[in-house]
Design a protein around this motif. Structure first.
Motif, PDB file in Angstrom:
ATOM      1  N   GLY A 160     -14.320  20.299   5.213  1.00  0.00           N
ATOM      2  CA  GLY A 160     -15.225  20.857   4.213  1.00  0.00           C
ATOM      3  C   GLY A 160     -15.644  19.825   3.187  1.00  0.00           C
ATOM      4  O   GLY A 160     -16.819  19.743   2.801  1.00  0.00           O
ATOM      5  N   LYS A 161     -14.691  19.013   2.753  1.00  0.00           N
ATOM      6  CA  LYS A 161     -14.993  17.964   1.777  1.00  0.00           C
ATOM      7  C   LYS A 161     -15.998  16.966   2.345  1.00  0.00           C
ATOM      8  O   LYS A 161     -16.953  16.562   1.661  1.00  0.00           O
ATOM      9  CB  LYS A 161     -13.704  17.249   1.375  1.00  0.00           C
ATOM     10  N   ALA A 162     -15.798  16.575   3.605  1.00  0.00           N
ATOM     11  CA  ALA A 162     -16.718  15.622   4.235  1.00  0.00           C
ATOM     12  C   ALA A 162     -18.136  16.183   4.284  1.00  0.00           C
ATOM     13  O   ALA A 162     -19.111  15.482   3.978  1.00  0.00           O
ATOM     14  CB  ALA A 162     -16.229  15.280   5.640  1.00  0.00           C
ATOM     15  N   LEU A 163     -18.260  17.450   4.644  1.00  0.00           N
ATOM     16  CA  LEU A 163     -19.588  18.062   4.723  1.00  0.00           C
ATOM     17  C   LEU A 163     -20.217  18.219   3.342  1.00  0.00           C
ATOM     18  O   LEU A 163     -21.424  18.005   3.169  1.00  0.00           O
ATOM     19  CB  LEU A 163     -19.495  19.416   5.423  1.00  0.00           C
ATOM     20  N   ALA A 164     -19.403  18.587   2.351  1.00  0.00           N
ATOM     21  CA  ALA A 164     -19.933  18.722   0.990  1.00  0.00           C
ATOM     22  C   ALA A 164     -20.420  17.375   0.470  1.00  0.00           C
ATOM     23  O   ALA A 164     -21.470  17.288  -0.184  1.00  0.00           O
ATOM     24  CB  ALA A 164     -18.862  19.299   0.067  1.00  0.00           C
ATOM     25  N   LEU A 165     -19.681  16.320   0.759  1.00  0.00           N
ATOM     26  CA  LEU A 165     -20.116  14.971   0.370  1.00  0.00           C
ATOM     27  C   LEU A 165     -21.405  14.591   1.091  1.00  0.00           C
ATOM     28  O   LEU A 165     -22.320  14.003   0.497  1.00  0.00           O
ATOM     29  CB  LEU A 165     -19.016  13.957   0.694  1.00  0.00           C
ATOM     30  N   PHE A 166     -21.478  14.932   2.362  1.00  0.00           N
ATOM     31  CA  PHE A 166     -22.663  14.602   3.154  1.00  0.00           C
ATOM     32  C   PHE A 166     -23.906  15.291   2.604  1.00  0.00           C
ATOM     33  O   PHE A 166     -24.960  14.674   2.437  1.00  0.00           O
ATOM     34  CB  PHE A 166     -22.434  15.002   4.610  1.00  0.00           C
ATOM     35  N   ARG A 208      -9.322  26.925  -0.438  1.00  0.00           N
ATOM     36  CA  ARG A 208     -10.054  26.606   0.799  1.00  0.00           C
ATOM     37  C   ARG A 208     -11.272  27.504   0.954  1.00  0.00           C
ATOM     38  O   ARG A 208     -12.387  27.039   1.217  1.00  0.00           O
ATOM     39  CB  ARG A 208      -9.121  26.789   1.997  1.00  0.00           C
ATOM     40  N   ASP A 209     -11.061  28.807   0.775  1.00  0.00           N
ATOM     41  CA  ASP A 209     -12.153  29.752   0.986  1.00  0.00           C
ATOM     42  C   ASP A 209     -13.214  29.646  -0.100  1.00  0.00           C
ATOM     43  O   ASP A 209     -14.410  29.805   0.168  1.00  0.00           O
ATOM     44  CB  ASP A 209     -11.593  31.167   1.067  1.00  0.00           C
ATOM     45  N   LEU A 210     -12.785  29.373  -1.330  1.00  0.00           N
ATOM     46  CA  LEU A 210     -13.756  29.125  -2.397  1.00  0.00           C
ATOM     47  C   LEU A 210     -14.587  27.885  -2.078  1.00  0.00           C
ATOM     48  O   LEU A 210     -15.809  27.867  -2.284  1.00  0.00           O
ATOM     49  CB  LEU A 210     -13.033  28.941  -3.735  1.00  0.00           C
ATOM     50  N   GLY A 211     -13.930  26.851  -1.564  1.00  0.00           N
ATOM     51  CA  GLY A 211     -14.655  25.636  -1.208  1.00  0.00           C
ATOM     52  C   GLY A 211     -15.701  25.884  -0.142  1.00  0.00           C
ATOM     53  O   GLY A 211     -16.860  25.461  -0.273  1.00  0.00           O
ATOM     54  N   TRP A 212     -15.317  26.602   0.910  1.00  0.00           N
ATOM     55  CA  TRP A 212     -16.270  26.855   1.991  1.00  0.00           C
ATOM     56  C   TRP A 212     -17.382  27.807   1.559  1.00  0.00           C
ATOM     57  O   TRP A 212     -18.536  27.655   1.970  1.00  0.00           O
ATOM     58  CB  TRP A 212     -15.540  27.402   3.213  1.00  0.00           C
ATOM     59  N   ALA A 213     -17.062  28.783   0.722  1.00  0.00           N
ATOM     60  CA  ALA A 213     -18.103  29.697   0.236  1.00  0.00           C
ATOM     61  C   ALA A 213     -19.131  28.934  -0.600  1.00  0.00           C
ATOM     62  O   ALA A 213     -20.343  29.141  -0.462  1.00  0.00           O
ATOM     63  CB  ALA A 213     -17.474  30.828  -0.573  1.00  0.00           C
ATOM     64  N   HIS A 214     -18.659  28.042  -1.471  1.00  0.00           N
ATOM     65  CA  HIS A 214     -19.586  27.225  -2.261  1.00  0.00           C
ATOM     66  C   HIS A 214     -20.390  26.283  -1.360  1.00  0.00           C
ATOM     67  O   HIS A 214     -21.599  26.092  -1.568  1.00  0.00           O
ATOM     68  CB  HIS A 214     -18.817  26.405  -3.301  1.00  0.00           C
ATOM     69  N   GLY A 274     -28.682  23.022  -4.056  1.00  0.00           N
ATOM     70  CA  GLY A 274     -27.279  23.339  -3.840  1.00  0.00           C
ATOM     71  C   GLY A 274     -26.300  22.356  -4.437  1.00  0.00           C
ATOM     72  O   GLY A 274     -25.093  22.462  -4.196  1.00  0.00           O
ATOM     73  N   THR A 275     -26.784  21.408  -5.253  1.00  0.00           N
ATOM     74  CA  THR A 275     -25.921  20.331  -5.753  1.00  0.00           C
ATOM     75  C   THR A 275     -24.691  20.853  -6.487  1.00  0.00           C
ATOM     76  O   THR A 275     -23.568  20.384  -6.261  1.00  0.00           O
ATOM     77  CB  THR A 275     -26.713  19.396  -6.682  1.00  0.00           C
ATOM     78  N   ARG A 276     -24.885  21.810  -7.386  1.00  0.00           N
ATOM     79  CA  ARG A 276     -23.755  22.317  -8.165  1.00  0.00           C
ATOM     80  C   ARG A 276     -22.713  22.978  -7.271  1.00  0.00           C
ATOM     81  O   ARG A 276     -21.506  22.854  -7.510  1.00  0.00           O
ATOM     82  CB  ARG A 276     -24.251  23.302  -9.224  1.00  0.00           C
ATOM     83  N   ASP A 277     -23.175  23.667  -6.237  1.00  0.00           N
ATOM     84  CA  ASP A 277     -22.222  24.305  -5.328  1.00  0.00           C
ATOM     85  C   ASP A 277     -21.478  23.270  -4.492  1.00  0.00           C
ATOM     86  O   ASP A 277     -20.286  23.438  -4.213  1.00  0.00           O
ATOM     87  CB  ASP A 277     -22.944  25.308  -4.425  1.00  0.00           C
ATOM     88  N   PHE A 278     -22.150  22.198  -4.098  1.00  0.00           N
ATOM     89  CA  PHE A 278     -21.466  21.134  -3.361  1.00  0.00           C
ATOM     90  C   PHE A 278     -20.385  20.493  -4.232  1.00  0.00           C
ATOM     91  O   PHE A 278     -19.281  20.199  -3.763  1.00  0.00           O
ATOM     92  CB  PHE A 278     -22.460  20.074  -2.896  1.00  0.00           C
ATOM     93  N   THR A 279     -20.704  20.299  -5.504  1.00  0.00           N
ATOM     94  CA  THR A 279     -19.721  19.728  -6.428  1.00  0.00           C
ATOM     95  C   THR A 279     -18.520  20.657  -6.586  1.00  0.00           C
ATOM     96  O   THR A 279     -17.362  20.212  -6.578  1.00  0.00           O
ATOM     97  CB  THR A 279     -20.367  19.463  -7.802  1.00  0.00           C
ATOM     98  N   SER A 280     -18.795  21.956  -6.723  1.00  0.00           N
ATOM     99  CA  SER A 280     -17.704  22.930  -6.835  1.00  0.00           C
ATOM    100  C   SER A 280     -16.856  22.935  -5.570  1.00  0.00           C
ATOM    101  O   SER A 280     -15.618  23.013  -5.631  1.00  0.00           O
ATOM    102  CB  SER A 280     -18.266  24.330  -7.093  1.00  0.00           C
ATOM    103  N   ALA A 281     -17.523  22.851  -4.411  1.00  0.00           N
ATOM    104  CA  ALA A 281     -16.796  22.832  -3.144  1.00  0.00           C
ATOM    105  C   ALA A 281     -15.850  21.636  -3.082  1.00  0.00           C
ATOM    106  O   ALA A 281     -14.673  21.769  -2.707  1.00  0.00           O
ATOM    107  CB  ALA A 281     -17.782  22.791  -1.977  1.00  0.00           C
ATOM    108  N   ILE A 282     -16.346  20.466  -3.461  1.00  0.00           N
ATOM    109  CA  ILE A 282     -15.509  19.259  -3.442  1.00  0.00           C
ATOM    110  C   ILE A 282     -14.312  19.421  -4.371  1.00  0.00           C
ATOM    111  O   ILE A 282     -13.182  19.047  -4.027  1.00  0.00           O
ATOM    112  CB  ILE A 282     -16.349  18.023  -3.829  1.00  0.00           C
ATOM    113  N   ASP A 283     -14.543  19.995  -5.543  1.00  0.00           N
ATOM    114  CA  ASP A 283     -13.446  20.197  -6.496  1.00  0.00           C
ATOM    115  C   ASP A 283     -12.358  21.090  -5.903  1.00  0.00           C
ATOM    116  O   ASP A 283     -11.159  20.806  -6.050  1.00  0.00           O
ATOM    117  CB  ASP A 283     -13.975  20.817  -7.788  1.00  0.00           C
ATOM    118  N   TYR A 284     -12.766  22.168  -5.242  1.00  0.00           N
ATOM    119  CA  TYR A 284     -11.773  23.069  -4.647  1.00  0.00           C
ATOM    120  C   TYR A 284     -11.060  22.404  -3.472  1.00  0.00           C
ATOM    121  O   TYR A 284      -9.839  22.533  -3.322  1.00  0.00           O
ATOM    122  CB  TYR A 284     -12.434  24.370  -4.200  1.00  0.00           C
ATOM    123  N   PHE A 285     -11.800  21.704  -2.635  1.00  0.00           N
ATOM    124  CA  PHE A 285     -11.162  21.029  -1.501  1.00  0.00           C
ATOM    125  C   PHE A 285     -10.178  19.956  -1.972  1.00  0.00           C
ATOM    126  O   PHE A 285      -9.131  19.746  -1.359  1.00  0.00           O
ATOM    127  CB  PHE A 285     -12.218  20.411  -0.582  1.00  0.00           C
TER     128      PHE A 285
END
Length: 304
Positions: free
Chosen positions: A216-222, A161-167, A182-193
């Motif tokens: 977090g996943k919804a925001l990373a997708l957005f 969870r925390d890795l996802g939000w940090a990314h 920030g695309t790569r970080d959004f992708t990493s966030a989605i993977d962790y979530f």
């Protein structure tokens, strides 16, 4: 030891005196964190215990004693600073403790959380990954795994969870700069979530953790796809989060009605990155004893 300490008029003469003062401060921190034996305690002002612990620690000079006691001093004082939101001081103490002994996944987790609170997301990500590695090493040593032990699964999920939000927050900050992406970080966030949202067990047994991962996943997708391209998947994730305040806030951001960076970062800093591990009972006792030399009330033995 306690009697001798008081006979000395509160002067730190022996190592046992040093230990006693740390232990008293640690007890105050646990009491006001509402943990273990103190769950039913009615504390009018929880921060009083943290402040009193810091007052006690002011009389100590950790340089005079062996490294095990120095470790306990810095780790415990760091907790008091963290609980009082004195984040830079907490980070410094956790760092000093890690220099002495870096084996604790909980201590590395707390250190990473201080970086996350300060907005140092690359360092926070590195710290959370270190905590995860050390926790998995402890799992292997104890012959445990997340598929068979729910407590282990939850602890791993908290780090995911925390890795996802940090990314996610790092990606948002990068997108706000003209030369960064920030695309790569959004992708990493989605993977962790996804490691959380794909778990039916966490959905059933840990709904709060499941909900915040979906937000977090919804925001990373957005932020990675936009509300049009990711519309169905975004709304599905938000629907899984329920009618929680943070889900409502995220919906406002997606609808263009919210403060996209500062509001989210401030909310998450308090809601998630402010959650440190204050007591070894928060970890699986067979895996990781954060304060190995403390007697911590109730079920937690004093380990010599």
């Amino acid at each position: 030891g306690y009697i001798q300490y008081h006979r000395n008029g509160g002067k730190i003469i022996e190592e046992e005196d040093f230990f006693i003062v740390i232990e008293i401060g640690h007890w105050l921190i646990n009491r006001d964190a509402g943990l273990d034996d103190y769950l039913d305690a009615k504390i009018s002002n929880p921060s009083d215990g943290y402040r009193k612990a810091l007052e006690l620690y002011e009389i100590l000079d950790p340089t005079k004693f062996r490294k095990e006691l120095k470790y306990n001093f810095y780790a415990s004082r760091g907790l008091a600073y963290a609980k009082l939101r004195q984040t830079p001081s907490a980070r410094e103490d956790f760092s000093d403790a890690i220099r002495i002994d870096d084996s604790s996944s909980d201590l590395n987790y707390n250190f990473a959380s201080m970086d996350a609170q300060l907005g140092n997301f690359p360092l926070a990500i590195k710290g959370y990954k270190t905590a995860l590695v050390k926790y998995k090493e402890a799992e292997t040593k104890a012959n445990l795994n997340a598929n068979e032990d729910f407590e282990v699964q939850v602890k791993e999920a908290i780090i995911y969870r925390d890795l996802g939000w940090a990314h996610l927050l790092l990606g948002m900050n990068k997108d706000n700069e003209p030369t960064s992406d920030g695309t790569r970080d959004f992708t990493s966030a989605i993977d962790y979530f996804n490691k959380i949202t794909n778990s039916s067990n966490l959905r059933k047994e840990s709904p709060g953790l499941f909900a915040i991962a979906n937000v977090g996943k919804a925001l990373a997708l957005f932020y990675s796809q936009g509300s049009t391209a990711g519309g169905i998947e975004i709304q599905n994730a938000l629907s899984q989060a329920g009618n929680t305040p943070v889900a409502q806030y995220a919906q406002g951001v997606i609808d263009g009605k919210g403060d996209s960076i500062f509001g989210i970062q401030n909310s998450i800093s308090s809601l998630i990155f402010g959650n440190i591990v204050p007591h070894d009972l928060d970890a699986d006792k067979t895996l990781d004893v954060f304060h190995g030399y403390f007697y911590c009330g109730g079920r937690s033995p004093r380990i010599q």
